[in-house]
Design a protein around this motif. Sequence first.
Motif, PDB file in Angstrom:
ATOM      1  N   LEU A 249       0.833  -1.209   0.000  1.00 26.38           N
ATOM      2  CA  LEU A 249       0.000   0.000   0.000  1.00 26.38           C
ATOM      3  C   LEU A 249       0.866   1.258   0.000  1.00 26.38           C
ATOM      4  O   LEU A 249       0.588   2.217  -0.735  1.00 26.38           O
ATOM      5  N   ILE A 250       1.918   1.260   0.799  1.00 27.82           N
ATOM      6  CA  ILE A 250       2.802   2.422   0.856  1.00 27.82           C
ATOM      7  C   ILE A 250       3.473   2.648  -0.496  1.00 27.82           C
ATOM      8  O   ILE A 250       3.535   3.783  -0.992  1.00 27.82           O
ATOM      9  N   ASP A 251       3.962   1.576  -1.123  1.00 20.62           N
ATOM     10  CA  ASP A 251       4.594   1.694  -2.443  1.00 20.62           C
ATOM     11  C   ASP A 251       3.608   2.225  -3.478  1.00 20.62           C
ATOM     12  O   ASP A 251       3.946   3.091  -4.305  1.00 20.62           O
ATOM     13  N   LEU A 252       2.371   1.726  -3.446  1.00 23.31           N
ATOM     14  CA  LEU A 252       1.346   2.149  -4.404  1.00 23.31           C
ATOM     15  C   LEU A 252       1.061   3.639  -4.268  1.00 23.31           C
ATOM     16  O   LEU A 252       1.092   4.387  -5.257  1.00 23.31           O
ATOM     17  N   PHE A 253       0.792   4.088  -3.055  1.00 24.30           N
ATOM     18  CA  PHE A 253       0.403   5.485  -2.858  1.00 24.30           C
ATOM     19  C   PHE A 253       1.594   6.427  -3.008  1.00 24.30           C
ATOM     20  O   PHE A 253       1.426   7.571  -3.441  1.00 24.30           O
ATOM     21  N   ASN A 254       2.778   5.944  -2.702  1.00 24.11           N
ATOM     22  CA  ASN A 254       3.964   6.769  -2.918  1.00 24.11           C
ATOM     23  C   ASN A 254       4.197   6.971  -4.413  1.00 24.11           C
ATOM     24  O   ASN A 254       4.551   8.067  -4.862  1.00 24.11           O
ATOM     25  N   PHE A 255       3.976   5.918  -5.200  1.00 22.82           N
ATOM     26  CA  PHE A 255       4.088   6.014  -6.655  1.00 22.82           C
ATOM     27  C   PHE A 255       3.069   7.012  -7.205  1.00 22.82           C
ATOM     28  O   PHE A 255       3.345   7.727  -8.172  1.00 22.82           O
ATOM     29  N   ARG A 256       1.902   7.063  -6.565  1.00 20.47           N
ATOM     30  CA  ARG A 256       0.852   8.004  -6.988  1.00 20.47           C
ATOM     31  C   ARG A 256       1.091   9.417  -6.477  1.00 20.47           C
ATOM     32  O   ARG A 256       0.288  10.302  -6.681  1.00 20.47           O
TER      33      ARG A 256
ATOM     34  N   VAL B 111       9.200   2.728   6.555  1.00 21.02           N
ATOM     35  CA  VAL B 111       8.902   4.062   7.083  1.00 21.02           C
ATOM     36  C   VAL B 111      10.154   4.930   7.044  1.00 21.02           C
ATOM     37  O   VAL B 111      10.115   6.109   6.668  1.00 21.02           O
ATOM     38  N   GLU B 112      11.285   4.345   7.395  1.00 21.30           N
ATOM     39  CA  GLU B 112      12.551   5.086   7.381  1.00 21.30           C
ATOM     40  C   GLU B 112      12.901   5.552   5.972  1.00 21.30           C
ATOM     41  O   GLU B 112      13.408   6.670   5.785  1.00 21.30           O
ATOM     42  N   ASP B 113      12.621   4.718   4.970  1.00 18.21           N
ATOM     43  CA  ASP B 113      12.867   5.111   3.579  1.00 18.21           C
ATOM     44  C   ASP B 113      12.034   6.337   3.195  1.00 18.21           C
ATOM     45  O   ASP B 113      12.527   7.248   2.523  1.00 18.21           O
ATOM     46  N   LEU B 114      10.764   6.360   3.615  1.00 21.23           N
ATOM     47  CA  LEU B 114       9.911   7.516   3.325  1.00 21.23           C
ATOM     48  C   LEU B 114      10.511   8.789   3.921  1.00 21.23           C
ATOM     49  O   LEU B 114      10.574   9.828   3.261  1.00 21.23           O
ATOM     50  N   ILE B 115      10.956   8.683   5.169  1.00 20.85           N
ATOM     51  CA  ILE B 115      11.543   9.842   5.850  1.00 20.85           C
ATOM     52  C   ILE B 115      12.810  10.297   5.139  1.00 20.85           C
ATOM     53  O   ILE B 115      13.020  11.496   4.921  1.00 20.85           O
ATOM     54  N   ASN B 116      13.645   9.345   4.721  1.00 22.05           N
ATOM     55  CA  ASN B 116      14.895   9.682   4.036  1.00 22.05           C
ATOM     56  C   ASN B 116      14.646  10.342   2.683  1.00 22.05           C
ATOM     57  O   ASN B 116      15.474  11.126   2.200  1.00 22.05           O
ATOM     58  N   TYR B 117      13.512  10.014   2.064  1.00 23.96           N
ATOM     59  CA  TYR B 117      13.139  10.637   0.792  1.00 23.96           C
ATOM     60  C   TYR B 117      12.333  11.921   0.998  1.00 23.96           C
ATOM     61  O   TYR B 117      11.731  12.445   0.052  1.00 23.96           O
TER      62      TYR B 117
ATOM     63  N   GLU C  92      10.835   1.988  18.591  1.00 22.91           N
ATOM     64  CA  GLU C  92      11.676   2.592  19.624  1.00 22.91           C
ATOM     65  C   GLU C  92      12.907   3.295  19.051  1.00 22.91           C
ATOM     66  O   GLU C  92      13.268   4.383  19.478  1.00 22.91           O
ATOM     67  N   ASP C  93      13.563   2.686  18.072  1.00 23.26           N
ATOM     68  CA  ASP C  93      14.844   3.213  17.590  1.00 23.26           C
ATOM     69  C   ASP C  93      14.725   3.931  16.246  1.00 23.26           C
ATOM     70  O   ASP C  93      15.693   4.030  15.498  1.00 23.26           O
ATOM     71  N   LEU C  94      13.519   4.439  15.940  1.00 25.70           N
ATOM     72  CA  LEU C  94      13.330   5.175  14.691  1.00 25.70           C
ATOM     73  C   LEU C  94      12.899   6.607  14.998  1.00 25.70           C
ATOM     74  O   LEU C  94      11.922   6.833  15.712  1.00 25.70           O
ATOM     75  N   GLN C  95      13.640   7.570  14.463  1.00 24.06           N
ATOM     76  CA  GLN C  95      13.258   8.970  14.623  1.00 24.06           C
ATOM     77  C   GLN C  95      12.151   9.295  13.627  1.00 24.06           C
ATOM     78  O   GLN C  95      12.382   9.402  12.421  1.00 24.06           O
ATOM     79  N   CYS C  96      10.953   9.453  14.176  1.00 20.77           N
ATOM     80  CA  CYS C  96       9.792   9.721  13.332  1.00 20.77           C
ATOM     81  C   CYS C  96       8.752  10.437  14.178  1.00 20.77           C
ATOM     82  O   CYS C  96       8.612  10.171  15.371  1.00 20.77           O
TER      83      CYS C  96
END
Length: 339
Positions: free
Chosen positions: A114-121, A138-144, A156-160
Motif C-alpha cells: 500500500l505504501i509503495d502504491l500510494f507513494n508512486f501516486r 517508514v525510514e525510507d519515506l523519511i529519508n526521501y 523505539e529506535d526510529l526517529q519519526c
Amino acid sequence: MKSKPVSIKDIADHLNISISTVSFVLNGKAEEKHISKKMTQKVLDYTKLIGYKPNQIAQSLRTGRSKILVFMVEDISSSFFSKLARIFEDMIYKKGYKVIFCSNENNDQKSRELIDLFNFRQVDGFIIVPSPGIKDTVEDLINYNIPVVLMDRFFEDLQCNYVGIDNVRASNDAVLHLIKNSFKNIGFITTTSNQSQMRDRLNGYDQAIFECGLKPNILKIPENKLAEAKEYIRDFFVKNINLDSVFFSTNYLAQSGLEVFKENDYVLLKKLGIISFEDHDMFRLCPTSISCVSQPLSEISAKLMETMLSLLENRDEVKSFQKSILKTELIIRDSSLSK
C-alpha cells in the motif's frame, strides 16, 4: 464526440489576461500576488459559468503537491479507528486536503504494498498505524523527505513524528481504580503482540499489581489465534476461578469476554469488576455498563493534522521529530465499582 476540456490558457485567452493571473487566482494566491478583487471575481465568475475543473494530475505535477494524504490503520472498520478517521477527515478537509483511508491488517507485506502504491501516486504524506515489521519502509519515506506521522504505536529506535497516548499510565490508572474498589485478584487479558502500545499496557498492569503486592494473572492470546479468543478467555476463567475482576487490553477482547460471560455464566457480568482499554458504543448499553479507558479522539486528530501540516509546510527545513503523548480518560461505569 467529447468536447476538449477547457484549459487555463483558454480562460486567459477569453478574458484577455495572462495565464499566470488565472493560475494565481485559481490557486488562492490572488491577494499574495496583488491581483485586484475585481479581476479575481471576474476569473472566478467565468470559471464557474463554464464549469471549469482543474486537471488535478497536471496540477500535482506542476506544483509537486497532490493535496492528498494517506491514513493507514490496522482495521478501518474498528470503532476506534473509524471514529478517529472521520474526525480527522473533517478537520483536514477544511485545510484543502482529501484523504485516502486503508487497512493494513497489521500485515507487513500489505503495508509495504500500500505504501509503495500510494507513494508512486505521489500523495503528499502518510499517517500510519504501523504493522510490526515495516520500520525500514517508514525510514525510507523519511529519508526521501516524504512527510510521515506514526499513530497508536511506534518503533523505539526510529526517529519519526508520532502521536499517541501514555499507555503505561492509562493501564496503571485503570488497575489502581479496580484495587481502590476492593478488587484484589485482577486478571489481564491481552495478546502476544510486542508492539509498543500492547507492551506498554502490559507494563502498566504489571506496575500497579507489583506496587500493591498483588499476584498477576495474565492471559496472552496468540496474534494468529484471535479468531479463537472466546475459547482462550473461557479456559482462562475456568482455570482461575478466584479472579474477582478483569482488565481487557483492547475493546475487541472485551467484546469477546462479554460474550463468554453471557453464554456461560451471566452472573459474572454483575459479579466481576470489568474495565476495557478503549470504549465502544455497546459498553454503555450493557445491563451492567462497562468502564473503560477512553482515548481523546478529537485531540489526537487535531495533533495529527497540526503535525502533518507542519511537515508539509516545512519540507525543506532540517528535520526535527517530536512525540506527542496525550492523556486518556478513565470512564467509570457500573462494572468497576465495588460489588
